[in-house]
Design a protein around this motif. Structure first.
Motif, short mmCIF file in Angstrom:
data_model
loop_
_atom_site.label_atom_id
_atom_site.label_comp_id
_atom_site.label_asym_id
_atom_site.label_seq_id
_atom_site.Cartn_x
_atom_site.Cartn_y
_atom_site.Cartn_z
N PRO A 189 -86.81 -11.31 97.91
CA PRO A 189 -85.60 -11.22 97.11
C PRO A 189 -84.49 -12.11 97.68
O PRO A 189 -84.46 -12.34 98.89
N ALA A 190 -83.59 -12.60 96.81
CA ALA A 190 -82.49 -13.47 97.28
C ALA A 190 -81.60 -12.66 98.21
O ALA A 190 -81.41 -11.45 98.03
N LEU A 191 -81.07 -13.34 99.23
CA LEU A 191 -80.17 -12.67 100.16
C LEU A 191 -78.86 -12.33 99.46
O LEU A 191 -78.39 -13.08 98.60
N GLN A 192 -78.27 -11.22 99.86
CA GLN A 192 -76.96 -10.85 99.30
C GLN A 192 -75.87 -11.74 99.89
O GLN A 192 -76.03 -12.30 100.98
N LYS A 193 -74.74 -11.81 99.17
CA LYS A 193 -73.67 -12.72 99.59
C LYS A 193 -72.62 -11.98 100.41
O LYS A 193 -72.06 -10.98 99.95
N LEU A 194 -72.39 -12.49 101.61
CA LEU A 194 -71.36 -11.92 102.49
C LEU A 194 -70.22 -12.91 102.64
O LEU A 194 -70.44 -14.06 103.02
N LEU A 195 -69.01 -12.47 102.31
CA LEU A 195 -67.82 -13.30 102.49
C LEU A 195 -67.14 -12.92 103.81
O LEU A 195 -66.81 -11.75 104.02
N ILE A 196 -66.97 -13.92 104.69
CA ILE A 196 -66.34 -13.69 106.00
C ILE A 196 -65.05 -14.50 106.03
O ILE A 196 -65.08 -15.74 105.97
N THR A 197 -63.92 -13.82 106.13
CA THR A 197 -62.65 -14.57 106.23
C THR A 197 -62.42 -14.93 107.70
O THR A 197 -62.90 -14.25 108.61
N GLY A 198 -61.71 -16.05 107.92
CA GLY A 198 -61.43 -16.46 109.30
C GLY A 198 -62.63 -17.09 109.98
O GLY A 198 -62.81 -16.95 111.19
N ALA A 199 -63.46 -17.83 109.20
CA ALA A 199 -64.69 -18.41 109.76
C ALA A 199 -64.39 -19.48 110.82
O ALA A 199 -65.25 -19.77 111.65
N SER A 200 -63.20 -20.07 110.79
CA SER A 200 -62.84 -21.05 111.81
C SER A 200 -62.31 -20.37 113.08
O SER A 200 -62.12 -21.02 114.11
N GLY A 201 -62.11 -19.08 113.03
CA GLY A 201 -61.58 -18.33 114.16
C GLY A 201 -62.69 -17.82 115.06
O GLY A 201 -63.88 -17.96 114.76
N PHE A 202 -62.29 -17.22 116.16
CA PHE A 202 -63.25 -16.78 117.19
C PHE A 202 -64.26 -15.75 116.63
O PHE A 202 -65.47 -15.94 116.72
N VAL A 203 -63.77 -14.71 116.04
CA VAL A 203 -64.66 -13.65 115.55
C VAL A 203 -65.43 -14.13 114.32
O VAL A 203 -66.66 -13.94 114.21
N GLY A 204 -64.72 -14.77 113.37
CA GLY A 204 -65.38 -15.22 112.14
C GLY A 204 -66.49 -16.21 112.42
O GLY A 204 -67.56 -16.15 111.79
N TRP A 205 -66.28 -17.09 113.37
CA TRP A 205 -67.28 -18.10 113.72
C TRP A 205 -68.53 -17.41 114.28
O TRP A 205 -69.66 -17.73 113.92
N ASN A 206 -68.32 -16.46 115.18
CA ASN A 206 -69.46 -15.70 115.72
C ASN A 206 -70.17 -14.90 114.63
O ASN A 206 -71.40 -14.80 114.60
N LEU A 207 -69.36 -14.35 113.72
CA LEU A 207 -69.94 -13.57 112.62
C LEU A 207 -70.82 -14.43 111.73
O LEU A 207 -71.93 -14.01 111.34
N CYS A 208 -70.33 -15.62 111.37
CA CYS A 208 -71.09 -16.50 110.46
C CYS A 208 -72.47 -16.80 111.06
O CYS A 208 -73.48 -16.76 110.38
N GLN A 209 -72.51 -17.09 112.38
CA GLN A 209 -73.79 -17.41 113.03
C GLN A 209 -74.72 -16.21 112.99
O GLN A 209 -75.90 -16.33 112.68
N THR A 210 -74.17 -15.04 113.31
CA THR A 210 -75.01 -13.85 113.46
C THR A 210 -75.50 -13.34 112.11
O THR A 210 -76.62 -12.85 111.98
N ALA A 211 -74.64 -13.49 111.09
CA ALA A 211 -74.97 -12.92 109.77
C ALA A 211 -75.99 -13.76 109.01
O ALA A 211 -76.68 -13.26 108.11
N ALA A 212 -76.11 -15.05 109.39
CA ALA A 212 -76.89 -15.98 108.56
C ALA A 212 -78.36 -15.57 108.42
O ALA A 212 -79.01 -15.95 107.44
N ALA A 213 -78.88 -14.80 109.38
CA ALA A 213 -80.29 -14.40 109.30
C ALA A 213 -80.55 -13.45 108.12
O ALA A 213 -81.65 -13.44 107.56
N ASN A 214 -79.58 -12.65 107.76
CA ASN A 214 -79.79 -11.61 106.76
C ASN A 214 -78.92 -11.70 105.52
O ASN A 214 -79.04 -10.87 104.62
#
Ligand SMILES: NC(=O)c1ccc[n+]([C@@H]2O[C@H](COP(=O)([O-])OP(=O)(O)OC[C@H]3O[C@@H](n4cnc5c(N)ncnc54)[C@H](OP(=O)(O)O)[C@@H]3O)[C@@H](O)[C@H]2O)c1
Length: 295
Positions: A3-28
């Motif tokens: 099934p297609a992956l669901q869409k997660l919107l992460i605000t602050g992707a250029s910031g410290f937490v958002g950047w880490n989140l984008c990397q970690t979330a990409a698997a799922n």
């Protein structure tokens, strides 16, 4: 076919937490991130530049992306900046956050807000989720107000209170670690408080905790690390872990440094509720060794 992956919107992707989140979330997840004044590119995520204070622009972004869940990590996070710019910081920290929560409430999709241990005054640690809030500066007050307004608007939202964080930070953001390593590398004296205690975690561990909270909890959740440590002890641990030969760490007190915003002395978090959900931060030395780079 998977099934297609669901869409997660992460605000602050250029910031410290958002950047880490984008990397970690990409698997799922199919990851969408927002940037503002630092329009970076990030492999595995679709990034959009937006001013989150512009409600119409945010509504249009929701319409375009149709997110299945949102983690809100954009903010003005420097207490000194907020103290000196209370009106400007209120617009991004409070108004933009509550209006994002409202858009998620309208769609009934999971929403995680990144709050802080600085909602407390630091005199009664360790703090569980049930402890009364007691902010001592504008940044802490803004986070408390936002927590209250988000939960009033959307009781199913998760409010994750994050501790002090360190670690890999992406091309434009920083944690407190990067300036410290730079100071050590240039032979400068690093002044570190012996009277300020926190329960730190790495950005990657924070990302894991925030993703764990998504859709699995509502209300307030503390995502503190497993060790209570002073800023000075953290510096010593870092020097030992990476075997910095000539580091010049200077033990000092909060009162030795003049700052716009007062600093709470002990913001250690009791994170037993998160542990029950499966949040299990490794010891700090291990999290330091897991970093991919120090600068
Ligand atoms: N770092 C910590 O130790 C710590 C501790 C406790 C809690 N927190 C909380 O964790 C969250 C993330 O913090 P962080 O360390 O990742 O902060 P950060 O590195 O300073 O990043 C802030 C992010 O917010 C974005 N932003 C700021 N104003 C914006 C606006 N008007 N419109 C759109 N985006 C905007 C920035 O975009 P541009 O850079 O592109 O302008 C950046 O991506 C915050 O809620 C913070 O309060 C952080």
């Amino acid at each position: 076919m998977s099934p297609a992956l669901q869409k997660l919107l992460i605000t602050g992707a250029s910031g410290f937490v958002g950047w880490n989140l984008c990397q970690t979330a990409a698997a799922n997840w199919q990851v969408f991130g927002t940037t503002f004044s630092h329009p970076i590119a990030l492999e595995g995520a679709t990034l959009r530049k937006i001013d989150l204070r512009d409600h119409d622009a945010v509504k249009a972004l929701f319409k375009q992306i149709q997110p299945d869940a949102v983690i809100h990590a954009a903010a003005a996070k420097d207490p000194n900046y907020c103290q000196e710019n209370p009106i400007e910081s209120h617009r991004i920290n409070v108004d933009a956050s509550v209006s994002l929560a409202g858009l998620c409430a309208d769609r009934e999709i999971p929403f995680v807000f990144t709050s802080t241990d600085m909602v407390f005054d630091g005199t009664s640690a360790p703090y569980a989720e049930t402890a009364p809030v007691s902010p001592i500066h504008v940044y802490g007050e803004q986070k408390v107000l936002t927590e209250e307004r988000i939960l009033a608007r959307y009781p199913a939202a998760a409010i994750c209170r994050l501790p002090l964080m360190f670690g890999d930070a992406g091309p434009v953001a920083q944690s407190f670690l990067q300036p410290m390593v730079q100071q050590i590398n240039t032979g400068a004296t690093v002044n570190l408080f012996t009277d300020e205690y926190r329960t730190p975690i790495s950005g990657r561990v924070a990302a894991e905790g925030l993703l764990l909270a998504l859709g699995k909890t509502r209300g307030i959740l503390h995502l503190g690390g497993s060790e209570r440590i002073s800023r000075y002890e953290f510096g010593r641990l870092m020097v030992e872990t990476f075997d910095f030969k000539n580091a010049n760490l200077n033990a000092c007190l909060q009162r030795d440094v003049k700052m716009a915003a007062r600093r709470p002395p002990d913001l250690s978090l009791d994170s037993a509720k998160a542990h029950q959900l499966g949040f299990a931060p490794a010891p700090i030395a291990r999290q330091l060794r897991d970093l991919s780079s120090l600068i």
